[in-house]
Design an enzyme around this catalytic site. Structure first.
Site, PDB file in Angstrom:
ATOM      1  N   GLU A  57      51.731  55.731  32.643  1.00 42.51           N
ATOM      2  CA  GLU A  57      50.848  56.386  31.682  1.00 42.51           C
ATOM      3  C   GLU A  57      49.505  56.729  32.305  1.00 42.51           C
ATOM      4  OE1 GLU A  57      53.083  53.144  29.280  1.00 42.51           O
ATOM      5  OE2 GLU A  57      52.510  53.563  31.360  1.00 42.51           O
ATOM      6  N   CYS A  80      52.116  48.962  27.682  1.00 38.46           N
ATOM      7  CA  CYS A  80      51.683  47.575  27.652  1.00 38.46           C
ATOM      8  C   CYS A  80      50.370  47.432  26.886  1.00 38.46           C
ATOM      9  CB  CYS A  80      51.545  47.021  29.063  1.00 38.46           C
ATOM     10  SG  CYS A  80      50.308  47.862  30.086  1.00 38.46           S
ATOM     11  N   CYS A  89      47.907  49.899  29.058  1.00 37.04           N
ATOM     12  CA  CYS A  89      48.191  51.334  28.982  1.00 37.04           C
ATOM     13  C   CYS A  89      48.000  51.853  27.556  1.00 37.04           C
ATOM     14  CB  CYS A  89      49.612  51.614  29.452  1.00 37.04           C
ATOM     15  SG  CYS A  89      49.849  51.335  31.213  1.00 37.04           S
ATOM     16  N   THR A 166      90.971  43.685  50.396  1.00 39.08           N
ATOM     17  CA  THR A 166      89.622  43.806  50.945  1.00 39.08           C
ATOM     18  C   THR A 166      89.528  43.440  52.420  1.00 39.08           C
ATOM     19  OG1 THR A 166      89.101  41.528  50.292  1.00 39.08           O
ATOM     20  CG2 THR A 166      88.610  43.283  48.705  1.00 39.08           C
ATOM     21  N   TRP A 175      86.509  48.646  59.635  1.00 41.27           N
ATOM     22  CA  TRP A 175      85.865  49.049  58.389  1.00 41.27           C
ATOM     23  C   TRP A 175      86.914  49.566  57.423  1.00 41.27           C
ATOM     24  CZ3 TRP A 175      80.958  47.751  57.752  1.00 41.27           C
ATOM     25  CH2 TRP A 175      80.133  47.624  58.871  1.00 41.27           C
ATOM     26  N   ARG A 189      71.683  48.779  47.990  1.00 39.07           N
ATOM     27  CA  ARG A 189      70.943  47.622  48.472  1.00 39.07           C
ATOM     28  C   ARG A 189      69.441  47.799  48.242  1.00 39.07           C
ATOM     29  NH1 ARG A 189      73.257  45.699  54.424  1.00 39.07           N
ATOM     30  NH2 ARG A 189      75.280  44.871  53.703  1.00 39.07           N
ATOM     31  N   THR A 201      81.238  34.188  54.471  1.00 34.26           N
ATOM     32  CA  THR A 201      81.012  35.545  54.982  1.00 34.26           C
ATOM     33  C   THR A 201      80.087  35.522  56.185  1.00 34.26           C
ATOM     34  OG1 THR A 201      81.374  36.513  52.800  1.00 34.26           O
ATOM     35  CG2 THR A 201      80.137  37.832  54.378  1.00 34.26           C
ATOM     36  N   GLU A 294      77.530  40.612  48.115  1.00 33.09           N
ATOM     37  CA  GLU A 294      78.363  41.183  49.175  1.00 33.09           C
ATOM     38  C   GLU A 294      79.028  40.013  49.883  1.00 33.09           C
ATOM     39  OE1 GLU A 294      76.790  44.323  51.517  1.00 33.09           O
ATOM     40  OE2 GLU A 294      75.457  45.072  49.929  1.00 33.09           O
ATOM     41  N   THR A 298      86.707  34.932  47.650  1.00 32.97           N
ATOM     42  CA  THR A 298      86.495  33.607  47.057  1.00 32.97           C
ATOM     43  C   THR A 298      85.227  33.577  46.211  1.00 32.97           C
ATOM     44  OG1 THR A 298      87.653  32.511  48.886  1.00 32.97           O
ATOM     45  CG2 THR A 298      86.177  31.157  47.543  1.00 32.97           C
TER      46      THR A 298
END
Length: 371
Positions: A57, A80, A89, A166, A175, A189, A201, A294, A298
């Site tokens: 604003e 706000c 604001c 996967t 990949w 991300r 992982t 990621e 499991t």
């Protein structure tokens, strides 16, 4: 929507597009856009760009100057009414002489939550809210989730073959998805407050878990979170390299090495598994709006079994991995159709040679908007 003009819809849609420009930089604050319109034309607009910086604003009012008097302000979130890192604001809109405020949604932040609207109405400004509210809720799904549910919006990112796997039986997965999909993941991300993985992982794939974009871009590096009950991986892994912060989450009885210099936090555990709901509450307490998981089958399956998955970001590649390869989610133990887990499709788009699906588990669909 009843009572709103075509201009109202067009300008609020523009404000939402402006708000989205802050997706990589505003957290933990919400993304907010504002458009000021007088006599049918835009006289000022802006969006919240970074925590601690001016709100949408204020940016729009500065652009409009004296032309803001008598204007309608289209803002994606309730203005706000408290002093934080910037002034209220609502007061700025009153001082500028705005005649009407149309907001997409109420702000669930306790220090606002209707008080911004009250202050505007007390000053004689016409106030309406609810225009394109579902879009505004979706845009700030993480912010709303953190404040309303006490936990971040949790997105599980996975890549799979056409036959639903996967990784190979050996664990090899580089990949499955194509280069275009891997670039696309970086943009997801960049909007996440935290990127979360498990110790398995880290040991199998040794990920960096950082944002790497082709083009120069302004973003706040997400927190890298490693769930490691026994702190078995603290002496290894690229996840500790680079400038992005890293947090190890472990069980209370874990013993870190003496030279361990990374931030760590203990959460309750049951056996060898951490309490995932406690992990989410802890991250919410750190101001994390969106978590992107990621990890392997499991941990992905554990989050799904716990009912904590809000969204599945799934890249489907045109290849086959065979019957011995690893599944998408592990440990679901579905034995008959009555136990099946339904997901609602929100998006299906081509990304290079792959398909990107965005899905929400039906059981969680009413808990928040799909972000």
């Amino acid at each position: 929507m009843l009572g709103y003009s075509e201009t109202d819809h067009v300008m609020m849609a523009r404000a939402l597009r402006l708000a989205e420009r802050g997706a990589w930089t505003t957290r933990p604050n919400p993304m907010v856009g504002c458009v000021l319109v007088r006599d049918g034309g835009i006289v000022g607009e802006g969006w919240h760009q970074r925590q601690g910086g001016p709100h949408a604003e204020v940016v729009a009012l500065e652009a409009a100057g004296d032309r803001a008097r008598g204007a309608t302000a289209y803002v994606t979130l309730e203005p706000c009414a408290h002093t934080g890192s910037t002034g209220p604001c609502a007061d700025a809109l009153v001082a500028a002489g705005v005649a009407r405020v149309v907001a997409a949604m109420r702000d669930p932040f306790p220090r606002v939550d209707g008080s911004g609207f009250d202050r505007l109405r007390a000053a004689g400004i016409e106030v309406r809210h609810g225009l394109l509210e579902a879009d505004a809720q979706e845009l700030n799904c993480g912010y709303v989730s953190r404040l309303v549910r006490g936990r971040p919006w949790l997105r599980v990112k996975l890549a799979m073959s056409l036959d639903g796997h996967t990784a190979l039986e050996s664990g090899e997965s580089k990949w499955i998805s194509g280069e275009a999909s891997r670039r696309d993941v970086m943009r997801w991300r960049a909007r996440s407050g935290a990127l979360l993985t498990g110790s398995g992982t880290v040991m199998a794939d040794d990920p960096l878990l950082t944002v790497r974009l082709d083009e120069p871009a302004d973003f706040v590096p997400p927190l890298r979170v490693v769930l490691d009950p026994g702190l078995a991986t603290v002496a290894r892994g690229r996840v500790r390299s680079g400038e992005a912060p890293v947090l190890y989450v472990h069980a209370a009885n874990a013993k870190p090495p003496r030279d361990f210099d990374c931030e760590r936090v203990a959460v309750p555990a049951a056996g060898n598994a951490l309490d995932l709901a406690a992990v989410m509450r802890m991250l919410a307490g750190r101001g994390i709006n969106e978590v992107q998981v990621e990890a392997g089958a499991t941990l992905a399956g554990a989050f799904m079994r716990a009912g904590l998955v809000d969204e599945v970001l799934l890249y489907v590649a045109p290849l086959l991995l065979g019957t011995q390869a690893r599944p998408l989610f592990g440990g679901l133990d579905i034995r008959d159709m009555a136990q099946r887990m339904a997901l609602r499709m929100h998006e299906c788009v081509h990304v290079g040679d792959d398909l990107r699906l965005r899905l929400t588990p039906v059981g969680n669909a009413e808990a928040g908007a799909a972000g």
